[in-house]
Structure formats: C-alpha cells, structure tokens
Design a protein around this motif. Structure first.
Motif, PDB file in Angstrom:
ATOM      1  N   GLY A  77      14.604 -30.076 -17.596  1.00  0.00           N
ATOM      2  CA  GLY A  77      14.811 -28.779 -16.978  1.00  0.00           C
ATOM      3  C   GLY A  77      15.990 -28.789 -16.029  1.00  0.00           C
ATOM      4  N   ASP A  78      15.758 -28.375 -14.788  1.00  0.00           N
ATOM      5  CA  ASP A  78      16.825 -28.325 -13.789  1.00  0.00           C
ATOM      6  C   ASP A  78      16.770 -29.489 -12.807  1.00  0.00           C
ATOM      7  OD1 ASP A  78      18.075 -26.177 -14.832  1.00  0.00           O
ATOM      8  OD2 ASP A  78      17.646 -24.799 -13.190  1.00  0.00           O
ATOM      9  N   SER A  79      15.938 -30.500 -13.071  1.00  0.00           N
ATOM     10  CA  SER A  79      15.949 -31.716 -12.255  1.00  0.00           C
ATOM     11  C   SER A  79      16.982 -32.686 -12.821  1.00  0.00           C
ATOM     12  CB  SER A  79      14.572 -32.378 -12.232  1.00  0.00           C
ATOM     13  OG  SER A  79      13.636 -31.587 -11.527  1.00  0.00           O
ATOM     14  N   ARG A  80      17.585 -33.475 -11.938  1.00  0.00           N
ATOM     15  CA  ARG A  80      18.641 -34.393 -12.343  1.00  0.00           C
ATOM     16  C   ARG A  80      18.358 -35.795 -11.827  1.00  0.00           C
ATOM     17  NH1 ARG A  80      19.212 -30.835 -15.191  1.00  0.00           N
ATOM     18  NH2 ARG A  80      21.069 -29.591 -15.693  1.00  0.00           N
ATOM     19  N   THR A  81      18.634 -36.774 -12.668  1.00  0.00           N
ATOM     20  CA  THR A  81      18.539 -38.163 -12.231  1.00  0.00           C
ATOM     21  C   THR A  81      19.856 -38.602 -11.608  1.00  0.00           C
ATOM     22  OG1 THR A  81      19.196 -38.899 -14.433  1.00  0.00           O
ATOM     23  CG2 THR A  81      16.834 -38.818 -13.970  1.00  0.00           C
ATOM     24  N   ASP A  82      19.774 -39.538 -10.689  1.00  0.00           N
ATOM     25  CA  ASP A  82      20.975 -40.174 -10.169  1.00  0.00           C
ATOM     26  C   ASP A  82      21.574 -41.088 -11.230  1.00  0.00           C
ATOM     27  OD1 ASP A  82      20.841 -38.981  -7.678  1.00  0.00           O
ATOM     28  OD2 ASP A  82      19.684 -40.620  -6.784  1.00  0.00           O
ATOM     29  N   PRO A  83      22.872 -41.371 -11.167  1.00  0.00           N
ATOM     30  CA  PRO A  83      23.474 -42.325 -12.102  1.00  0.00           C
ATOM     31  C   PRO A  83      22.732 -43.659 -12.090  1.00  0.00           C
ATOM     32  CG  PRO A  83      25.182 -41.193 -10.870  1.00  0.00           C
ATOM     33  CD  PRO A  83      23.875 -40.787 -10.245  1.00  0.00           C
ATOM     34  N   GLY A  84      22.386 -44.137 -13.267  1.00  0.00           N
ATOM     35  CA  GLY A  84      21.687 -45.406 -13.389  1.00  0.00           C
ATOM     36  C   GLY A  84      20.182 -45.329 -13.239  1.00  0.00           C
ATOM     37  N   ALA A  85      19.646 -44.153 -12.931  1.00  0.00           N
ATOM     38  CA  ALA A  85      18.195 -43.991 -12.765  1.00  0.00           C
ATOM     39  C   ALA A  85      17.591 -43.522 -14.087  1.00  0.00           C
ATOM     40  CB  ALA A  85      17.874 -43.002 -11.660  1.00  0.00           C
ATOM     41  N   ALA A  86      16.764 -44.340 -14.701  1.00  0.00           N
ATOM     42  CA  ALA A  86      16.134 -43.989 -15.974  1.00  0.00           C
ATOM     43  C   ALA A  86      14.906 -43.126 -15.716  1.00  0.00           C
ATOM     44  CB  ALA A  86      15.731 -45.251 -16.733  1.00  0.00           C
ATOM     45  N   PRO A  87      14.725 -42.036 -16.483  1.00  0.00           N
ATOM     46  CA  PRO A  87      13.576 -41.143 -16.275  1.00  0.00           C
ATOM     47  C   PRO A  87      12.292 -41.679 -16.923  1.00  0.00           C
ATOM     48  CG  PRO A  87      14.957 -40.280 -18.032  1.00  0.00           C
ATOM     49  CD  PRO A  87      15.658 -41.503 -17.508  1.00  0.00           C
ATOM     50  N   SER A  88      11.879 -42.860 -16.516  1.00  0.00           N
ATOM     51  CA  SER A  88      10.679 -43.485 -17.050  1.00  0.00           C
ATOM     52  C   SER A  88       9.429 -42.868 -16.440  1.00  0.00           C
ATOM     53  CB  SER A  88      10.687 -44.984 -16.750  1.00  0.00           C
ATOM     54  OG  SER A  88      10.632 -45.191 -15.346  1.00  0.00           O
ATOM     55  N   ILE A  89       8.285 -43.125 -17.062  1.00  0.00           N
ATOM     56  CA  ILE A  89       7.025 -42.652 -16.495  1.00  0.00           C
ATOM     57  C   ILE A  89       6.790 -43.284 -15.119  1.00  0.00           C
ATOM     58  CG2 ILE A  89       4.508 -42.712 -16.774  1.00  0.00           C
ATOM     59  CD1 ILE A  89       4.950 -42.379 -19.771  1.00  0.00           C
ATOM     60  N   ALA A  90       7.170 -44.544 -14.950  1.00  0.00           N
ATOM     61  CA  ALA A  90       7.012 -45.201 -13.654  1.00  0.00           C
ATOM     62  C   ALA A  90       7.811 -44.463 -12.581  1.00  0.00           C
ATOM     63  CB  ALA A  90       7.449 -46.656 -13.744  1.00  0.00           C
ATOM     64  N   ARG A  91       9.049 -44.057 -12.908  1.00  0.00           N
ATOM     65  CA  ARG A  91       9.847 -43.329 -11.925  1.00  0.00           C
ATOM     66  C   ARG A  91       9.268 -41.944 -11.672  1.00  0.00           C
ATOM     67  NH1 ARG A  91      14.391 -44.171  -9.551  1.00  0.00           N
ATOM     68  NH2 ARG A  91      14.972 -45.887 -10.920  1.00  0.00           N
ATOM     69  N   GLN A  92       8.778 -41.275 -12.709  1.00  0.00           N
ATOM     70  CA  GLN A  92       8.177 -39.949 -12.522  1.00  0.00           C
ATOM     71  C   GLN A  92       6.952 -40.039 -11.620  1.00  0.00           C
ATOM     72  OE1 GLN A  92      10.145 -37.763 -13.574  1.00  0.00           O
ATOM     73  NE2 GLN A  92      10.956 -38.224 -15.606  1.00  0.00           N
ATOM     74  N   ALA A  93       6.154 -41.106 -11.780  1.00  0.00           N
ATOM     75  CA  ALA A  93       4.967 -41.283 -10.942  1.00  0.00           C
ATOM     76  C   ALA A  93       5.353 -41.518  -9.488  1.00  0.00           C
ATOM     77  CB  ALA A  93       4.126 -42.446 -11.460  1.00  0.00           C
ATOM     78  N   ARG A  94       6.409 -42.311  -9.273  1.00  0.00           N
ATOM     79  CA  ARG A  94       6.903 -42.516  -7.914  1.00  0.00           C
ATOM     80  C   ARG A  94       7.422 -41.206  -7.329  1.00  0.00           C
ATOM     81  NH1 ARG A  94       7.299 -43.651  -3.305  1.00  0.00           N
ATOM     82  NH2 ARG A  94       5.141 -43.986  -3.823  1.00  0.00           N
TER      83      ARG A  94
END
Length: 286
Positions: A77-94
């Motif tokens: 959608g309109d959310s963005r990851t920082d460079p080098g940040a993978a949108p994994s489930i672990a990151r989404q949970a954090r």
C-alpha cells in the motif's frame, strides 16, 4: 522508534474511496495508518498481496463499537521500507509491536488476515504484544502455506524480476482473480493492482515475495499452546489459497479457540462478504 505521527490530507493514490491519513516512523520504514471510531481498541492487519483497502467495508462496521486501527504492512500500500529492510513477517511483527506502543494501547484485539495472521501470532508470542482477543482470518500460520505461484516466484526470482512490467502486471491481475469467490468490480481490481503497477510495483511485489517465509512463523507455531486469550479462527468457505482444513488444524492447536466460517467468501473474505465478516468479528469481540 520515533513516535512522530504526521497527518496528510492527500487522498490515496490508488483510490479515492479509501485513504490512510497517518504516517508513522518505525525502525524498518514509514507506516501509513488510520484510526476510526471509538471504544475498545481493535488492530486490523491485512495480508499479501492486499493492503488496508481490504478492510474498507469492515472497519467502519467495527468502528460503531470499537476504536479501529488499520495500517499498511511495510512494503504494501502506502507504507515504505527503508533501503535494505526486507518486509518479512518477523519485521512486520516488530512493526506491529512498535505501532501498539506508539498508539499507547494496553491490550488491543488483534485481527490478522493471511500473513497478517502470522504477523499477529508472532507479535503476541515472540514480541510479547499483549492482546485482549486474537482473530485469525484465513491466516498463514501453519506451514507450508505458500501457494504454488509464490513458490515458483521464489524459485525463479530472476525470471520474474526481468519480465516486462506489462506482462508481469497481467500475471498479477490473474492472481487477484483467484483471491475472491465473487468477481472483483473494476474499481476494486484497480485498487488492489495499483500498488504493484509498473517497474517499481513489480520490484515491491517481488521484494515481499522473497521476504515471506514460514521460518518467521515456525517459532510462534511451536508456542501456539501458550495462547490464553480468546481466539477466533475465521475462514472463507470458498478459500482457494489456504484450505478450510488448515483453519481447522490451526484452531485445534490453540487452547479454547473458536471457529467460524463466512459463506460466499474466498481467501479475501473481507472483500467477498464484509458484512458477515464484520458480524462474526463483532460477535467474537462482544
């Protein structure tokens, strides 16, 4: 995590009928979010390859009795990851843990669809996010839950990344047609496809495909027996992506979990039948 929240009056670029007006800085990027209603808090977490647009007809119904928090997963959608940040489930949970802290919620109800279900479970069991209730909706928790299409993309990533964007777009459009039991309206189809359009959308799609792994839910699955809050496992009766039997196994693994089904609904249950989806959630939260 920064607690800065910014407001924007610009409509979502993908649709004029649904927009998220908050921008919240988190450790992995910037989250688009919205808050509706008043009452006990409920956080809605969508899955892949959707975005918060999935909840557009459910959230207002829940907001009649609850304060409803909706957000786009990082990279969606309109959310963005920082460079080098993978949108994994672990990151989404954090990220979910950071958002709950940002919104100063003590123990909200957590509702997760697809990998949003895996996100909710990991946030609760691994990130120690308190919850009053947990609802898992056609949830990607018990593995293996990747569809054959996702597996093929992961195995042949170079082919998909070098594919002409218009051809790739045709594949994505065909994929969305299997997510619902009822045909998407042209407006809804366009809204779901918009975040993945062009070469940039193609890159974002394949980045999230590469980041999705059952390894991120394995630790939480091993601890499902520790869940002590009321839990609902809600499934679309016509889900072609994750079968109803998987939902039944998931409920059996969680002490005291309730089960319910939504008629005339596929994997995108909130798209196919928002009224019954919202009614089932309201009954459970009551």
């Amino acid at each position: 995590m920064s607690t800065q929240t910014t407001q924007t009056t610009q409509p979502m670029r993908t649709t004029q009928t649904w927009r998220l007006d908050q921008r919240i800085r988190v450790t992995g990027g910037e989250v688009a979010a919205r808050v509706l209603g008043e009452g006990p808090p409920v956080v809605l977490v969508h899955g892949t390859p959707a975005w918060s647009y999935l909840w557009r007809d459910v959230a207002p119904l829940l907001a009649r009795r609850h304060t409803v928090y909706v957000w786009d997963l990082l990279g969606f959608g309109d959310s963005r990851t920082d460079p080098g940040a993978a949108p994994s489930i672990a990151r989404q949970a954090r990220t979910l843990a950071e958002l709950v802290a940002h919104w100063d919620l003590d123990a909200p109800a957590l509702v997760g669809h697809d990998i949003g279900g895996g996100t909710v479970i990991r946030a609760h069991l691994v990130e120690h996010v308190p919850a009053s209730h947990i609802a898992l909706v056609d949830a990607a928790v018990l593995g293996p839950w990747n569809t054959p299409f996702t597996e093929h993309q992961q195995q042949h990533a170079d082919v998909y990344r070098t594919m002409p964007p218009d051809i790739f777009g045709d594949l994505v459009a065909a994929r969305f047609r299997t997510a619902t039991h009822r045909a998407l309206t042209p407006e809804s189809a366009a809204a779901y496809l918009a975040p993945w359009a062009g070469s940039e959308g193609q890159r974002r799609w394949l980045d999230q495909v590469a980041a999705v792994s059952f390894e991120d839910t394995r630790e939480a699955v091993a601890r499902l027996g520790e869940i002590s809050v009321p839990t609902l496992v809600l499934w679309g009766e016509q889900d072609q992506w994750i079968p109803l039997s998987t939902g039944e196994r998931l409920a059996a693994a969680i002490p005291g979990a309730r089960t319910a089904t939504v008629p005339d609904a596929g994997h995108f249950v909130a798209e196919d039948n928002p009224a019954d989806t919202a009614a089932a959630l309201l009954r459970f939260l009551a």
